[in-house]
Design an enzyme around this catalytic site. Structure first.
Site, PDB file in Angstrom:
ATOM      1  CB  CYS A 136      -0.680  -0.104   0.989  1.00 32.94           C
ATOM      2  SG  CYS A 136      -1.783   1.480   1.747  1.00 32.94           S
ATOM      3  CB  CYS A 139      -0.911   2.646   3.945  1.00 34.70           C
ATOM      4  SG  CYS A 139      -2.026   2.409   3.072  1.00 34.70           S
ATOM      5  CG  ASP A 140       3.110   1.474   4.774  1.00 40.76           C
ATOM      6  OD1 ASP A 140       2.660   2.010   5.672  1.00 40.76           O
ATOM      7  OD2 ASP A 140       3.100   0.176   4.409  1.00 40.76           O
TER       8      ASP A 140
END
Length: 329
Positions: A136, A139-140
Site C-alpha cells: 500500500c 499507506c506507507d
C-alpha cells in the site's frame, strides 16, 4: 454440542468496516454479533505506523484495530473469534456456519470481509512485511522520503503506486517480468515522462534482504526472466503491486460482483443484490481502499440494516434482537 446463535444482525469481518458497523448497530439496539474471521483486525494489523487516520498524528495499525475492537465491544457488540465457512443467503433468516461448528442465524447481514493484497509468496517477502515490504503506497510511501524504493508489477496498480511514490522517493525502480506494461495508456505516458522512475524489464523479484536488528530492508535480488542472471537492487522499501483480491469466497456465487470479484452495491448505498445483505469496506471498494472510507461504509451499512429491519418488522419472520443459544445434537 453444536450451537445455534440467533441475532438480528450478523457482521462478518473485523476491519474498520466491521467494527464501525458494530458500533452503529449497537447504538441502534440491534445487539449485533460480529464474527472476526481469519485475520482479526484486517489489513491494518500488518501495517506499522498509520498517519492518515483522522485524530491520530501517528498510531500503530494493530493498536488502532484493538481500539476499534474495544469500542465496538463497549457499545454492546458481541465479538466472536470464529471463521464463517458457509453462508446461505437463499432465504431469510440467513444462516452462516462457523469453523467452530456454530450456526449463526440472522435477519440481516453486513459483509465486511475486506480484500487481500496479492503477494509473490516468498519467505523473505513474508519476513519483512511491515518492515520495508508493503502492498500500500498511500499507506506507507511517506516513510521513504529521499530513499530509493522498488515497485513490483506491471498493471494499473503498479504504475499508479510508482507514480505516487515519486512524491517521496529519490528513485523508484519498477520491476516487471515483461517488457510491456498492462496499465492504461495515460498512466504509461505519465510514467515514461517521470524522471524518478526507472523500469527494469524482463525481471522478477526472487528475494528481499536486509537487517535483522532492527528488522529492515536493504535491497532485493531480481532474476532476468530470459537469462536467469541475478542482480542486486539496493532499496529501503519494496512495494508489491500485483493487485488485490476481494475476500468474496462466501458470496461470489450468490451476490452480484464486478471488477474482478468486488461485490456490487447500489449507488450511494451498501445494499447488495440480496435484500437484507449489506457490503462495506474493501470487499466492495475497488477504488479507494482506505481505512477511513471503509469505516464510513461500515456506518452506512449499519444504518441501512437498521432501516431494513424496521421496515420488515411486520413480515412476521423477524427474530429476536437478543442473541440466543440453542443446543443441538
Amino acid at each position: 454440542m453444536a450451537e445455534t446463535r440467533k441475532t438480528k444482525l450478523l457482521i462478518i469481518g473485523s476491519g474498520p468496516a466491521g467494527y464501525t458497523a458494530g458500533v452503529y448497530a449497537s447504538r441502534a439496539m440491534l445487539d449485533p454479533i460480529l464474527v472476526q474471521g481469519i485475520e482479526p483486525g484486517g489489513q491494518l494489523t500488518t501495517t506499522t505506523e498509520v498517519e492518515n487516520w483522522p485524530g491520530d498524528t501517528e498510531v500503530q495499525g494493530p493498536d488502532l484495530m484493538v481500539r476499534m475492537q474495544d469500542h465496538a465491544r463497549a457499545m454492546g457488540t458481541e465479538i466472536i473469534g470464529d471463521i464463517i465457512t458457509d453462508l446461505d443467503l437463499s432465504s431469510r433468516p440467513f444462516h452462516a456456519k462457523g469453523d467452530s461448528g456454530t450456526t449463526y442465524v440472522a435477519d440481516a447481514v453486513v459483509l465486511a470481509t475486506g480484500a487481500r493484497a496479492k503477494w509473490l509468496g516468498l519467505d523473505s517477502e513474508e519476513k519483512f512485511k511491515g518492515f520495508g515490504v508493503s502492498a500500500c503506497a498511500t499507506c506507507d510511501g511517506f516513510f521513504y522520503r529521499g530513499q530509493e524504493i522498488v515497485v513490483i508489477g506491471g498493471g494499473n496498480t503498479a504504475v499508479e503506486e510508482a507514480l505516487f511514490l515519486t512524491n517521496f522517493a529519490s528513485k523508484v525502480t519498477l520491476v516487471h517480468r515483461r517488457d510491456e506494461l498492462r496499465a492504461e495508456k495515460i498512466l504509461i505516458d505519465r510514467l515514461q515522462k517521470n524522471p524518478k522512475i526507472e523500469p527494469l524489464w524482463f525481471h522478477e523479484m526472487v528475494e528481499v534482504y536486509g537487517t535483522d536488528a532492527p528488522l529492515g530492508v536493504e535491497g532485493i535480488k531480481v532474476k532476468h526472466t530470459k537469462t536467469g542472471e541475478i542482480t542486486d537492487i539496493p532499496a529501503k522499501g519494496v512495494f508489491v503491486a500485483i493487485g488485490h483480491a476481494p475476500a468474496n469466497e462466501l458470496v461470489k456465487d450468490t451476490l452480484e460482483t464486478h471488477m474482478g470479484g468486488y461485490v456490487v452495491t447500489k449507488p450511494d448505498s451498501t445494499e447488495t443484490s440480496v435484500p437484507g445483505v449489506f457490503a462495506a469496506g474493501d470487499l466492495t471498494d475497488h477504488k479507494y481502499r482506505q481505512a477511513v472510507t471503509s469505516a464510513g461504509m461500515g456506518c452506512m451499512a449499519a444504518l441501512e440494516a437498521e432501516r431494513f429491519l424496521a421496515e420488515h418488522c411486520e413480515d412476521g419472520d423477524e427474530i429476536s434482537a437478543t442473541p440466543q443459544l440453542e443446543g443441538t445434537d
